[in-house]
Enzyme design. Sequence first.
Site, mmCIF file in Angstrom:
data_model
loop_
_atom_site.group_PDB
_atom_site.id
_atom_site.type_symbol
_atom_site.label_atom_id
_atom_site.label_comp_id
_atom_site.label_asym_id
_atom_site.label_seq_id
_atom_site.Cartn_x
_atom_site.Cartn_y
_atom_site.Cartn_z
ATOM 1 N N VAL A 1 -5.946 14.595 -4.307
ATOM 2 C CA VAL A 1 -6.007 13.766 -5.519
ATOM 3 C C VAL A 1 -6.420 12.341 -5.152
ATOM 4 O O VAL A 1 -6.254 11.416 -5.939
ATOM 5 C CB VAL A 1 -4.648 13.744 -6.274
ATOM 6 C CG1 VAL A 1 -4.414 15.054 -6.991
ATOM 7 C CG2 VAL A 1 -3.490 13.414 -5.343
ATOM 8 N N ALA A 2 -6.941 12.171 -3.925
ATOM 9 C CA ALA A 2 -7.299 10.829 -3.444
ATOM 10 C C ALA A 2 -8.756 10.522 -3.812
ATOM 11 O O ALA A 2 -9.044 10.118 -4.945
ATOM 12 C CB ALA A 2 -7.062 10.757 -1.944
ATOM 13 N N ARG A 3 -9.651 10.737 -2.888
ATOM 14 C CA ARG A 3 -11.095 10.602 -3.143
ATOM 15 C C ARG A 3 -11.793 11.706 -2.362
ATOM 16 O O ARG A 3 -11.367 12.058 -1.247
ATOM 17 C CB ARG A 3 -11.617 9.236 -2.667
ATOM 18 C CG ARG A 3 -11.357 8.091 -3.609
ATOM 19 C CD ARG A 3 -12.198 8.172 -4.888
ATOM 20 N NE ARG A 3 -11.947 7.055 -5.793
ATOM 21 C CZ ARG A 3 -11.038 7.055 -6.765
ATOM 22 N NH1 ARG A 3 -10.276 8.109 -6.970
ATOM 23 N NH2 ARG A 3 -10.898 6.012 -7.563
ATOM 24 N N GLU B 1 -19.611 13.940 -7.482
ATOM 25 C CA GLU B 1 -19.032 14.218 -8.802
ATOM 26 C C GLU B 1 -20.052 13.910 -9.882
ATOM 27 O O GLU B 1 -20.719 12.882 -9.785
ATOM 28 C CB GLU B 1 -17.770 13.368 -9.015
ATOM 29 C CG GLU B 1 -16.645 13.757 -8.074
ATOM 30 C CD GLU B 1 -15.374 12.923 -8.243
ATOM 31 O OE1 GLU B 1 -15.259 12.196 -9.246
ATOM 32 O OE2 GLU B 1 -14.511 13.010 -7.369
ATOM 33 N N HIS C 1 -11.599 15.424 -11.778
ATOM 34 C CA HIS C 1 -11.146 14.040 -11.550
ATOM 35 C C HIS C 1 -10.343 13.508 -12.752
ATOM 36 O O HIS C 1 -10.682 12.475 -13.343
ATOM 37 C CB HIS C 1 -12.320 13.105 -11.247
ATOM 38 C CG HIS C 1 -11.883 11.859 -10.528
ATOM 39 N ND1 HIS C 1 -12.680 11.166 -9.661
ATOM 40 C CD2 HIS C 1 -10.713 11.185 -10.557
ATOM 41 C CE1 HIS C 1 -12.033 10.118 -9.181
ATOM 42 N NE2 HIS C 1 -10.817 10.106 -9.723
HETATM 43 P P1 NAD Z 1 -1.611 2.474 -3.611
HETATM 44 O O1 NAD Z 1 -2.346 1.267 -3.170
HETATM 45 O O2 NAD Z 1 -0.397 2.300 -4.458
HETATM 46 O O3 NAD Z 1 -1.158 3.320 -2.334
HETATM 47 C C1 NAD Z 1 -2.005 3.692 -1.287
HETATM 48 C C2 NAD Z 1 -1.137 3.906 -0.052
HETATM 49 O O4 NAD Z 1 -1.898 4.498 0.995
HETATM 50 C C3 NAD Z 1 -0.582 2.587 0.460
HETATM 51 O O5 NAD Z 1 0.795 2.739 0.670
HETATM 52 C C4 NAD Z 1 -1.349 2.394 1.772
HETATM 53 O O6 NAD Z 1 -0.584 1.686 2.698
HETATM 54 C C5 NAD Z 1 -1.558 3.827 2.192
HETATM 55 N N1 NAD Z 1 -2.624 4.016 3.192
HETATM 56 C C6 NAD Z 1 -3.802 3.394 3.288
HETATM 57 N N2 NAD Z 1 -4.495 3.869 4.339
HETATM 58 C C7 NAD Z 1 -3.718 4.823 4.921
HETATM 59 C C8 NAD Z 1 -3.863 5.674 6.036
HETATM 60 N N3 NAD Z 1 -4.947 5.603 6.800
HETATM 61 N N4 NAD Z 1 -2.866 6.560 6.318
HETATM 62 C C9 NAD Z 1 -1.755 6.621 5.564
HETATM 63 N N5 NAD Z 1 -1.556 5.813 4.478
HETATM 64 C C10 NAD Z 1 -2.521 4.930 4.183
HETATM 65 O O7 NAD Z 1 -2.685 3.379 -4.331
HETATM 66 P P2 NAD Z 1 -2.398 4.652 -5.248
HETATM 67 O O8 NAD Z 1 -2.297 4.241 -6.678
HETATM 68 O O9 NAD Z 1 -1.305 5.439 -4.648
HETATM 69 O O10 NAD Z 1 -3.778 5.417 -5.101
HETATM 70 C C11 NAD Z 1 -4.205 5.896 -3.832
HETATM 71 C C12 NAD Z 1 -5.640 6.375 -3.954
HETATM 72 O O11 NAD Z 1 -5.659 7.550 -4.751
HETATM 73 C C13 NAD Z 1 -6.558 5.377 -4.660
HETATM 74 O O12 NAD Z 1 -7.156 4.493 -3.746
HETATM 75 C C14 NAD Z 1 -7.561 6.267 -5.353
HETATM 76 O O13 NAD Z 1 -8.682 6.447 -4.533
HETATM 77 C C15 NAD Z 1 -6.831 7.588 -5.546
HETATM 78 N N6 NAD Z 1 -6.444 7.847 -6.950
HETATM 79 C C16 NAD Z 1 -6.898 8.983 -7.542
HETATM 80 C C17 NAD Z 1 -6.524 9.271 -8.854
HETATM 81 C C18 NAD Z 1 -7.013 10.537 -9.528
HETATM 82 O O14 NAD Z 1 -7.079 10.588 -10.746
HETATM 83 N N7 NAD Z 1 -7.328 11.571 -8.789
HETATM 84 C C19 NAD Z 1 -5.694 8.382 -9.563
HETATM 85 C C20 NAD Z 1 -5.245 7.233 -8.918
HETATM 86 C C21 NAD Z 1 -5.612 6.975 -7.601
#
Ligand code: NAD
Length: 309
Positions: A225-227, A256, A275
Amino acid sequence: MNVSSIAVDESVSAVFPPEQLRDALTDAVDVAIIDAGVDSVEPYDAVVTMAYHESYLEGVDWIHSIQAGVDRFPFDELRKHGVLLTNSSGIHGPAVGETVAGYMLSFARRLLPAVKSQTQREWSPPAWDDAYTLADERCCIVGLGTLGRGIVDRATALGLDVVGVRRSGDPLDGVRTVYTSDDLHTAIRDAKFVVLAIPLVDETHHLMTTEEFAAMRDDAILINVARGPVVDQAALVDALEAGALGGAALDVFEAEPLPEESPLWELEEVLITPHCAGFTEDYYRNVADLVRENLAHIDADEDLVNRIV
Ligand code: NAD
């Protein structure tokens, strides 16, 4: 900085109608909807957007991204032009947490094959030993920010044995063991579910590829659910086809929309969502709250929340 007018870029319509956000902000600031591919942003002080357009560089002082992921924005260029960037991190925990719970239940309770059979009008119960319950299954959540915590809360409520990965390795309530990024292989080795919830940055590009899939259980389910580019998609297809993994639930993809010719569409144990893991009818309200909060900070000459650049 003075922000008396905000443009809502039409691109937000991928997630909610721009009019909803405009109407939710009109009592705080002048707002108009623009198509940044066509309209000039110059009359506006700030823009709320999903897409990035080069015209923002000369046009506005502040960009607010309606997504948490800001991998599409050119940080150095923004800095050079003195444009601030904020994101919508912090609002997606409950929605994405529930979506991931839904994915895990779909696999364990065999809802995924049931829905596929239903589309063929087939009455096709699972084998007696195919279904399982989530209690005590191990779930490894990679990234323990907003998304990660939203997933931890739902996973612990379902009785899963939750472990996690974050760069610091600092403990977190609900997570039995938190591993550092260096210990990724140890963290994912015994997990039935591996959930990716980290931002896409240079160090996380293709974080999951052939070696990681080989380190995982061969009945493990990968959830992204990340990227998309956090996963090497071609290597994932190979691993799924070779039976090196049990399945995957994917909300994000390297390209996408997912191209029609992708083999992922046809794989039996693959659940695809377009997404939308973070979608909720409250999305525009949550974004409006963040924008309002930052307008108040700007008025008070304070630092912006969720500032990236
Ligand atoms: P956030 O900033 O609250 O949390 C991201 C976390 O990942 C932070 O705690 C950071 O320290 C950690 N991190 C960064 N690099 C890392 C690594 N190499 N190893 C381990 N941890 C690491 O962001 P979030 O709201 O949790 O969102 C995270 C990501 O998810 C976003 O950047 C976005 O790309 C994706 N996202 C996807 C959806 C979706 O609809 N699928 C929705 C929201 C966010």
